[in-house]
Design a protein around this motif. Sequence first.
Motif, PDB file in Angstrom:
ATOM      1  N   TRP A   1       0.856  -1.183   0.000  1.00 37.73           N
ATOM      2  CA  TRP A   1       0.000   0.000   0.000  1.00 37.73           C
ATOM      3  C   TRP A   1       0.890   1.230   0.000  1.00 37.73           C
ATOM      4  O   TRP A   1       1.816   1.338   0.803  1.00 37.73           O
ATOM      5  CB  TRP A   1      -0.911  -0.019   1.232  1.00 37.73           C
ATOM      6  CG  TRP A   1      -1.748   1.207   1.392  1.00 37.73           C
ATOM      7  CD1 TRP A   1      -2.523   1.818   0.444  1.00 37.73           C
ATOM      8  CD2 TRP A   1      -1.893   2.003   2.586  1.00 37.73           C
ATOM      9  NE1 TRP A   1      -3.137   2.914   0.955  1.00 37.73           N
ATOM     10  CE2 TRP A   1      -2.784   3.058   2.263  1.00 37.73           C
ATOM     11  CE3 TRP A   1      -1.379   1.912   3.872  1.00 37.73           C
ATOM     12  CZ2 TRP A   1      -3.147   4.030   3.195  1.00 37.73           C
ATOM     13  CZ3 TRP A   1      -1.743   2.860   4.801  1.00 37.73           C
ATOM     14  CH2 TRP A   1      -2.619   3.906   4.459  1.00 37.73           C
TER      15      TRP A   1
ATOM     16  N   PRO B   1      -7.829   5.429  -0.515  1.00 33.23           N
ATOM     17  CA  PRO B   1      -8.335   4.968   0.789  1.00 33.23           C
ATOM     18  C   PRO B   1      -7.417   3.937   1.420  1.00 33.23           C
ATOM     19  O   PRO B   1      -6.735   3.188   0.707  1.00 33.23           O
ATOM     20  CB  PRO B   1      -9.684   4.346   0.405  1.00 33.23           C
ATOM     21  CG  PRO B   1      -9.462   3.812  -0.981  1.00 33.23           C
ATOM     22  CD  PRO B   1      -8.554   4.806  -1.646  1.00 33.23           C
ATOM     23  N   ALA B   2      -7.402   3.906   2.748  1.00 24.53           N
ATOM     24  CA  ALA B   2      -6.589   2.918   3.454  1.00 24.53           C
ATOM     25  C   ALA B   2      -7.242   1.544   3.345  1.00 24.53           C
ATOM     26  O   ALA B   2      -8.464   1.439   3.216  1.00 24.53           O
ATOM     27  CB  ALA B   2      -6.454   3.304   4.924  1.00 24.53           C
ATOM     28  N   PRO B   3      -6.440   0.483   3.369  1.00 22.56           N
ATOM     29  CA  PRO B   3      -7.019  -0.863   3.313  1.00 22.56           C
ATOM     30  C   PRO B   3      -7.828  -1.167   4.568  1.00 22.56           C
ATOM     31  O   PRO B   3      -7.525  -0.659   5.655  1.00 22.56           O
ATOM     32  CB  PRO B   3      -5.792  -1.771   3.211  1.00 22.56           C
ATOM     33  CG  PRO B   3      -4.673  -0.970   3.774  1.00 22.56           C
ATOM     34  CD  PRO B   3      -4.972   0.456   3.433  1.00 22.56           C
ATOM     35  N   GLU B   4      -8.848  -1.967   4.427  1.00 19.31           N
ATOM     36  CA  GLU B   4      -9.650  -2.368   5.576  1.00 19.31           C
ATOM     37  C   GLU B   4      -8.839  -3.283   6.477  1.00 19.31           C
ATOM     38  O   GLU B   4      -8.120  -4.169   5.995  1.00 19.31           O
ATOM     39  CB  GLU B   4     -10.912  -3.087   5.099  1.00 19.31           C
ATOM     40  CG  GLU B   4     -11.870  -3.432   6.224  1.00 19.31           C
ATOM     41  CD  GLU B   4     -13.184  -3.988   5.713  1.00 19.31           C
ATOM     42  OE1 GLU B   4     -13.945  -4.552   6.533  1.00 19.31           O
ATOM     43  OE2 GLU B   4     -13.450  -3.869   4.500  1.00 19.31           O
ATOM     44  N   LEU B   5      -8.947  -3.064   7.785  1.00 15.83           N
ATOM     45  CA  LEU B   5      -8.188  -3.865   8.734  1.00 15.83           C
ATOM     46  C   LEU B   5      -8.911  -5.177   9.019  1.00 15.83           C
ATOM     47  O   LEU B   5     -10.124  -5.182   9.246  1.00 15.83           O
ATOM     48  CB  LEU B   5      -7.991  -3.104  10.048  1.00 15.83           C
ATOM     49  CG  LEU B   5      -7.158  -1.829   9.991  1.00 15.83           C
ATOM     50  CD1 LEU B   5      -7.152  -1.151  11.349  1.00 15.83           C
ATOM     51  CD2 LEU B   5      -5.738  -2.115   9.533  1.00 15.83           C
ATOM     52  N   PRO B   6      -8.185  -6.286   9.053  1.00 14.28           N
ATOM     53  CA  PRO B   6      -8.807  -7.561   9.433  1.00 14.28           C
ATOM     54  C   PRO B   6      -9.320  -7.507  10.866  1.00 14.28           C
ATOM     55  O   PRO B   6      -8.791  -6.773  11.710  1.00 14.28           O
ATOM     56  CB  PRO B   6      -7.660  -8.568   9.309  1.00 14.28           C
ATOM     57  CG  PRO B   6      -6.620  -7.894   8.482  1.00 14.28           C
ATOM     58  CD  PRO B   6      -6.766  -6.434   8.731  1.00 14.28           C
ATOM     59  N   SER B   7     -10.331  -8.282  11.162  1.00 14.42           N
ATOM     60  CA  SER B   7     -10.928  -8.274  12.501  1.00 14.42           C
ATOM     61  C   SER B   7      -9.901  -8.624  13.571  1.00 14.42           C
ATOM     62  O   SER B   7      -9.947  -8.112  14.692  1.00 14.42           O
ATOM     63  CB  SER B   7     -12.111  -9.236  12.563  1.00 14.42           C
ATOM     64  OG  SER B   7     -11.705 -10.554  12.239  1.00 14.42           O
TER      65      SER B   7
ATOM     66  N   VAL C   1      -7.979  -5.474  14.446  1.00 14.46           N
ATOM     67  CA  VAL C   1      -8.847  -4.573  15.211  1.00 14.46           C
ATOM     68  C   VAL C   1      -8.961  -5.044  16.655  1.00 14.46           C
ATOM     69  O   VAL C   1      -8.816  -4.259  17.605  1.00 14.46           O
ATOM     70  CB  VAL C   1     -10.241  -4.500  14.559  1.00 14.46           C
ATOM     71  CG1 VAL C   1     -11.200  -3.693  15.437  1.00 14.46           C
ATOM     72  CG2 VAL C   1     -10.150  -3.881  13.177  1.00 14.46           C
TER      73      VAL C   1
END
Length: 236
Positions: free
Chosen positions: A200, A205-211, A214
């Motif tokens: 990246w 947009p920033a990549p979605e964080l894995p659960s 988080v």
Amino acid sequence: WFAQTESIIANHLLSFELAAFPSPFNAIPEWDRRAMLVRRTQVLPVECVVRGYLAGSGWKEYQKSQSVCGVALPPGLRESERLPQPIFTPTTKAEVGSGHDEPIDWNQTVEILGRERAEIVRDASLKLYTFAADYARRRGLILADTKFEFGAIGNEIILIDEIFTPDSSRFWDARTYAPGRAQDSFDKQFVRDYLETLEWDKTPPAPELPSEIVTRTAHKYIQAYQGITGNTWSAG
């Protein structure tokens, strides 16, 4: 933190109690003790960083120049090493969406703020760091570095935004601290480290964080809260 540091410098906090909020905001129960009513200020365009240990971007800069933001440091320091004394290493305050904060030296800080304001925020930042570092140490934590923001109301300079949270500060567990390597920390560095493993280019947009990321980040923040306050975390 704001209540405990008022003797060092005044701050923007008026209340975090829902009943004190103006309408219609006092009708939003989720905001009770989760939002702040504050004094409006003219935000000073410098982020005031204080480092007591050599970590993060400071460590990277030291490896190249044996200095951080124009502050010369002794040779032979290791990663995460405690500095001879805390140092003031400010950065620019980037406009939203315009890029990253950039390190600046003392002369640049004076050029941006003027000498009087620069000295006020530098001296307050160092006093605030020293207070919180001593407080944290008594609770088995190391405050490696932190950042502050200040605002002006007329001629008065006050502390604003947030202080000593895992978003603005690097906390380490004193029991496992060992210079010469990166430390496990209770802050957003964990998220940064994860993002460095991705392809990246740091543009939105920033990549979605894995659960999992988080959940582990939330756990680190809860650990910081419990360690600092001595209270058990409750999401209620």
